[in-house]
Structure formats: structure tokens, C-alpha cells
Write a protein that holds these residues in place. Structure first.
Motif, PDB file in Angstrom:
ATOM      1  N   GLY A  11      33.813 -17.156  -9.115  1.00  8.60           N
ATOM      2  CA  GLY A  11      34.223 -18.558  -9.095  1.00  8.60           C
ATOM      3  C   GLY A  11      35.377 -18.873 -10.012  1.00  8.60           C
ATOM      4  O   GLY A  11      36.037 -19.909  -9.847  1.00  8.60           O
ATOM      5  N   SER A  12      35.633 -18.007 -10.986  1.00  7.39           N
ATOM      6  CA  SER A  12      36.830 -18.189 -11.820  1.00  7.39           C
ATOM      7  C   SER A  12      38.080 -17.853 -11.013  1.00  7.39           C
ATOM      8  O   SER A  12      39.070 -18.596 -11.023  1.00  7.39           O
ATOM      9  N   LEU A  13      38.033 -16.748 -10.290  1.00 10.01           N
ATOM     10  CA  LEU A  13      39.222 -16.293  -9.564  1.00 10.01           C
ATOM     11  C   LEU A  13      39.573 -17.193  -8.387  1.00 10.01           C
ATOM     12  O   LEU A  13      40.749 -17.296  -8.006  1.00 10.01           O
ATOM     13  N   SER A  14      38.595 -17.883  -7.811  1.00 11.57           N
ATOM     14  CA  SER A  14      38.890 -18.693  -6.626  1.00 11.57           C
ATOM     15  C   SER A  14      39.668 -19.962  -6.938  1.00 11.57           C
ATOM     16  O   SER A  14      40.208 -20.599  -6.027  1.00 11.57           O
ATOM     17  N   ILE A  15      39.765 -20.344  -8.215  1.00 10.82           N
ATOM     18  CA  ILE A  15      40.517 -21.567  -8.554  1.00 10.82           C
ATOM     19  C   ILE A  15      41.850 -21.268  -9.232  1.00 10.82           C
ATOM     20  O   ILE A  15      42.531 -22.183  -9.684  1.00 10.82           O
ATOM     21  N   VAL A  16      42.236 -20.002  -9.298  1.00  9.69           N
ATOM     22  CA  VAL A  16      43.450 -19.616 -10.040  1.00  9.69           C
ATOM     23  C   VAL A  16      44.695 -20.313  -9.511  1.00  9.69           C
ATOM     24  O   VAL A  16      45.504 -20.852 -10.286  1.00  9.69           O
ATOM     25  N   GLU A  17      44.893 -20.310  -8.191  1.00 10.28           N
ATOM     26  CA  GLU A  17      46.106 -20.916  -7.636  1.00 10.28           C
ATOM     27  C   GLU A  17      46.157 -22.419  -7.913  1.00 10.28           C
ATOM     28  O   GLU A  17      47.234 -22.972  -8.196  1.00 10.28           O
ATOM     29  N   THR A  18      45.017 -23.074  -7.843  1.00  8.12           N
ATOM     30  CA  THR A  18      44.986 -24.515  -8.119  1.00  8.12           C
ATOM     31  C   THR A  18      45.336 -24.800  -9.573  1.00  8.12           C
ATOM     32  O   THR A  18      46.108 -25.724  -9.869  1.00  8.12           O
ATOM     33  N   LEU A  19      44.794 -24.015 -10.486  1.00  8.35           N
ATOM     34  CA  LEU A  19      45.145 -24.182 -11.900  1.00  8.35           C
ATOM     35  C   LEU A  19      46.634 -23.935 -12.123  1.00  8.35           C
ATOM     36  O   LEU A  19      47.277 -24.650 -12.905  1.00  8.35           O
ATOM     37  N   ALA A  20      47.191 -22.947 -11.442  1.00 10.07           N
ATOM     38  CA  ALA A  20      48.617 -22.648 -11.605  1.00 10.07           C
ATOM     39  C   ALA A  20      49.477 -23.824 -11.168  1.00 10.07           C
ATOM     40  O   ALA A  20      50.474 -24.168 -11.822  1.00 10.07           O
ATOM     41  N   ASP A  69      36.179 -26.652  -4.480  1.00 16.26           N
ATOM     42  CA  ASP A  69      36.413 -25.217  -4.331  1.00 16.26           C
ATOM     43  C   ASP A  69      35.431 -24.655  -3.310  1.00 16.26           C
ATOM     44  O   ASP A  69      34.318 -24.257  -3.644  1.00 16.26           O
ATOM     45  N   ASP A  70      35.852 -24.623  -2.071  1.00 17.43           N
ATOM     46  CA  ASP A  70      35.001 -24.161  -0.971  1.00 17.43           C
ATOM     47  C   ASP A  70      35.155 -22.642  -0.835  1.00 17.43           C
ATOM     48  O   ASP A  70      35.811 -22.141   0.072  1.00 17.43           O
ATOM     49  N   ASN A  71      34.503 -21.919  -1.776  1.00 14.62           N
ATOM     50  CA  ASN A  71      34.591 -20.457  -1.725  1.00 14.62           C
ATOM     51  C   ASN A  71      33.416 -19.830  -0.980  1.00 14.62           C
ATOM     52  O   ASN A  71      33.252 -18.618  -0.975  1.00 14.62           O
ATOM     53  N   LYS A  72      32.593 -20.684  -0.378  1.00 13.86           N
ATOM     54  CA  LYS A  72      31.553 -20.294   0.584  1.00 13.86           C
ATOM     55  C   LYS A  72      30.286 -19.713  -0.027  1.00 13.86           C
ATOM     56  O   LYS A  72      29.320 -19.447   0.685  1.00 13.86           O
ATOM     57  N   LYS A  73      30.292 -19.465  -1.352  1.00 13.05           N
ATOM     58  CA  LYS A  73      29.118 -18.858  -1.987  1.00 13.05           C
ATOM     59  C   LYS A  73      28.706 -19.647  -3.217  1.00 13.05           C
ATOM     60  O   LYS A  73      29.521 -20.306  -3.856  1.00 13.05           O
ATOM     61  N   GLN A  74      27.432 -19.527  -3.571  1.00 14.82           N
ATOM     62  CA  GLN A  74      26.939 -20.029  -4.840  1.00 14.82           C
ATOM     63  C   GLN A  74      26.033 -18.965  -5.440  1.00 14.82           C
ATOM     64  O   GLN A  74      26.016 -17.817  -4.960  1.00 14.82           O
ATOM     65  N   LEU A  75      25.317 -19.286  -6.498  1.00 13.72           N
ATOM     66  CA  LEU A  75      24.566 -18.277  -7.235  1.00 13.72           C
ATOM     67  C   LEU A  75      23.658 -17.442  -6.337  1.00 13.72           C
ATOM     68  O   LEU A  75      23.606 -16.216  -6.447  1.00 13.72           O
ATOM     69  N   ASP A  76      22.935 -18.092  -5.432  1.00 12.31           N
ATOM     70  CA  ASP A  76      21.890 -17.408  -4.675  1.00 12.31           C
ATOM     71  C   ASP A  76      22.314 -16.956  -3.279  1.00 12.31           C
ATOM     72  O   ASP A  76      21.475 -16.476  -2.516  1.00 12.31           O
ATOM     73  N   GLY A  77      23.577 -17.125  -2.922  1.00 15.26           N
ATOM     74  CA  GLY A  77      24.010 -16.683  -1.597  1.00 15.26           C
ATOM     75  C   GLY A  77      25.053 -17.595  -0.999  1.00 15.26           C
ATOM     76  O   GLY A  77      25.771 -18.312  -1.710  1.00 15.26           O
ATOM     77  N   TYR A  78      25.159 -17.579   0.313  1.00 14.65           N
ATOM     78  CA  TYR A  78      26.144 -18.399   1.011  1.00 14.65           C
ATOM     79  C   TYR A  78      25.691 -19.861   1.047  1.00 14.65           C
ATOM     80  O   TYR A  78      24.507 -20.159   1.269  1.00 14.65           O
ATOM     81  N   THR A  79      26.636 -20.774   0.840  1.00 17.52           N
ATOM     82  CA  THR A  79      26.288 -22.199   0.815  1.00 17.52           C
ATOM     83  C   THR A  79      25.670 -22.652   2.136  1.00 17.52           C
ATOM     84  O   THR A  79      24.769 -23.496   2.154  1.00 17.52           O
ATOM     85  N   THR A  80      26.141 -22.083   3.245  1.00 15.95           N
ATOM     86  CA  THR A  80      25.605 -22.499   4.550  1.00 15.95           C
ATOM     87  C   THR A  80      24.154 -22.083   4.720  1.00 15.95           C
ATOM     88  O   THR A  80      23.410 -22.708   5.480  1.00 15.95           O
ATOM     89  N   ASP A 130      40.219 -24.090   0.689  1.00 10.36           N
ATOM     90  CA  ASP A 130      39.647 -22.989   1.471  1.00 10.36           C
ATOM     91  C   ASP A 130      39.913 -21.700   0.700  1.00 10.36           C
ATOM     92  O   ASP A 130      41.017 -21.165   0.726  1.00 10.36           O
ATOM     93  N   THR A 131      38.905 -21.225  -0.032  1.00  5.63           N
ATOM     94  CA  THR A 131      39.083 -20.093  -0.935  1.00  5.63           C
ATOM     95  C   THR A 131      38.075 -18.986  -0.644  1.00  5.63           C
ATOM     96  O   THR A 131      37.187 -19.130   0.194  1.00  5.63           O
ATOM     97  N   VAL A 132      38.227 -17.901  -1.384  1.00  5.36           N
ATOM     98  CA  VAL A 132      37.326 -16.749  -1.299  1.00  5.36           C
ATOM     99  C   VAL A 132      36.815 -16.468  -2.704  1.00  5.36           C
ATOM    100  O   VAL A 132      37.604 -16.431  -3.658  1.00  5.36           O
TER     101      VAL A 132
END
Length: 276
Positions: free
Chosen positions: A28-37, A171-182, A232-234
Motif C-alpha cells: 500500500g505504500s508503493l501504490s500511492i507513489v505517483e500521487t505523492l510525486a 487508492d483503489d489497489n484492489k486489496k486489503q489486509l485479508d484479501g481482495y476488496t471485492t 486505479d492502482t496495483v
């Protein structure tokens, strides 16, 4: 500023500080890098010299577990030196795993209890509105974090108060602690939901710095409404090994993973032309 180069630097130093610690919230740190930049490179009116200026723009990382990416950004902007960066989460540190505005220069709001950061951001934006200020409040909230009902209470309040100087990134990176958000609690369409809550809302490629900056400009043109930008992130974005790792929220790497992470750091170092 060359925003893509800045993003590459943020990603490298995020990886360095987490590797130095030996574990942490890589994905989750890496998925927001471009936005922070984009925010710290070209958009926000902030600097170490005006870190306490009430007329500065404010940034709240509601998904506080992504603190390492924010810290790498603040280091690169000159808020503290590199040695401070590598004190991440050490005993007695002023750089805790989640942001603390009392301890860390450049942090505007303490976060970590998911759901609370977006409420704080809304309060800051409302306070500045009451004072007649034109500065902006920017916040990043996680897709899994939006399981918290408190977020939606804050969004409803922000729209009712017409906080058009509040811009929220999901940050829609599709995952959270326990798995996929969906799988855990299907969020359905974030853009439609935010529009239903009274926001102007867009979806954008969260790995494209130009697209992110363009939609921020678009958001600022709309008056009388807060804005939501769905990224839309990974999870693990920009590091192929981590993108493909199934459990990449919080990682305690084994020997094979440590080797893969160090190899990725070497690749990033070559890209930004530094010695790892």
C-alpha cells in the motif's frame, strides 16, 4: 519538476527504508507513489520553510500504514535528512510506522486508525473555509479503509458543506489486509458512489503522473463540491515482484523474498542513478 523522476526516487527510498527495517507495509505504500510525486512535486503549496504556515496546503494520509512512502517524499523534499529516514519504526524513533504530526516534520495529521484521517481532513477543509482561505486540503484514503462507516459520514458532511477545496484520492489497489476488496466487502463502483454522495468524481490511472495532475486541475475548476479522484492502482506498484506477490499488504520477508527485494532496489537504483 520531472514528476516521473520524482516518483522513481520516492519508490526507491520507500523500498530502502522498509528493507532497512526488515518488514512493513510495502504494497500500500508503493501504490500511492505517483500521487505523492504529483502532489509534492507540482501541485501543493508546501515546503520545509513553511511547514507551519497556516496558509499552506494540507495533506492527510488517512491510510496511515502507507507512511513509509510519505516519509520518503518528505525526505526528498528536504524536511529531514536520510539518516532520519532510516530510523523508521525503531525504538524511540520520531518516524513511527504510521504518521504522527507531533514527531515528524511535514506531517499535518496523525493517522493510523482507519477511517479517522478522512474525518480530520474534512474538518481541516471546513476550518479553512470558515476562515475564508483559498488553500487546499488533500487526502488519500484506502479502498479497504472505506469499509469504515465513518468515512461515509465525513463524505456526506463534506458535500453538504460544499467543501470545494477538499480533494480526496481513493487508492483503489484492489486489496486489503485479508484479501481482495471485492471478496471481503464489494465496494462496487467508487466513482458512482462518490457522485451519489455529492462529490465530483473521476477514475484515473494511478500510475500515470500526467493523468493524475490533469484530473487535479479539472477538479479545481468545479466549484461548490468536494472532489474524489479514484486511483486505479496495483498493490506493490512499480516493483513487479511485489505486484505479483499474493500477500503483499504487510510483508515479513523470508530469505528468498529478501533477495528479490534487494534485487528490485538495485534495479530502481540504476533507474535513478544512485548507489544502493
Amino acid at each position: 519538476m520531472d514528476t516521473q523522476k520524482f516518483a522513481d526516487q520516492i519508490r526507491y527510498y520507500t523500498m530502502r527504508e522498509l528493507d532497512n527495517l526488515g518488514f512493513g507495509h510495502f504494497g500500500g505504500s508503493l501504490s500511492i507513489v505517483e500521487t505523492l510525486a504529483v502532489l509534492y512535486g507540482n501541485v501543493m503549496n508546501v515546503s520545509p520553510e513553511k511547514k507551519d504556515d497556516p496558509d499552506r496546503d494540507y495533506f492527510i494520509l488517512s491510510k496511515g500504514h502507507a507512511g513509509p512512502a510519505l516519509y520518503a517524499t518528505l525526505f526528498l523534499k528536504g524536511y529531514f535528512d536520510e539518516g532520519f529516514l532510516y530510523s523508521l519504526n525503531q525504538n524511540g524513533t520520531n518516524l513511527p510506522s504510521h504518521p504522527d504530526r507531533i514527531k515528524t516534520p511535514g506531517v499535518d495529521m496523525t493517522t493510523g486508525s482507519l477511517g479517522q484521517g478522512i474525518s480530520a481532513a474534512t474538518g481541516i477543509a471546513k476550518g479553512n473555509q470558515l476562515l475564508g482561505k483559498e488553500n487546499y486540503t488533500f487526502a488519500i484514503v484506502g479502498d479497504g479503509e472505506l469499509n469504515e462507516g465513518q468515512c461515509w459520514e465525513a463524505f456526506q458532511f463534506a458535500a453538504h458543506q460544499k467543501l470545494d477545496h477538499l480533494i480526496v484520492f481513493i487508492d483503489d489497489n484492489k486489496k486489503q489486509l485479508d484479501g481482495y476488496t471485492t471478496d471481503i466487502c464489494d465496494p462496487f463502483d467508487f466513482v458512482e458512489k462518490m457522485q451519489a454522495f455529492g462529490f465530483s468524481s473521476w477514475r484515473v490511472d494511478g500510475g500515470n503522473v500526467d493523468a493524475i495532475e490533469a484530473v487535479i486541475d479539472q477538479a479545481k475548476e468545479i466549484k461548490g463540491k468536494p472532489a474524489a479522484i479514484v486511483l486505479d492502482t496495483v498493490k506493490g506498484q512499480g516493483v513487479p515482484y511485489l505486484e505479483e506477490l499474493a500477500d503483499n499488504h504487510h510483508i515479513r520477508p523470508d530469505e528468498a523474498a529478501k533477495a528479490a527485494i534487494k534485487k528490485a532496489i538495485g534495479t530502481l537504483a540504476e533507474k535513478i542513478e544512485v548507489n544502493p
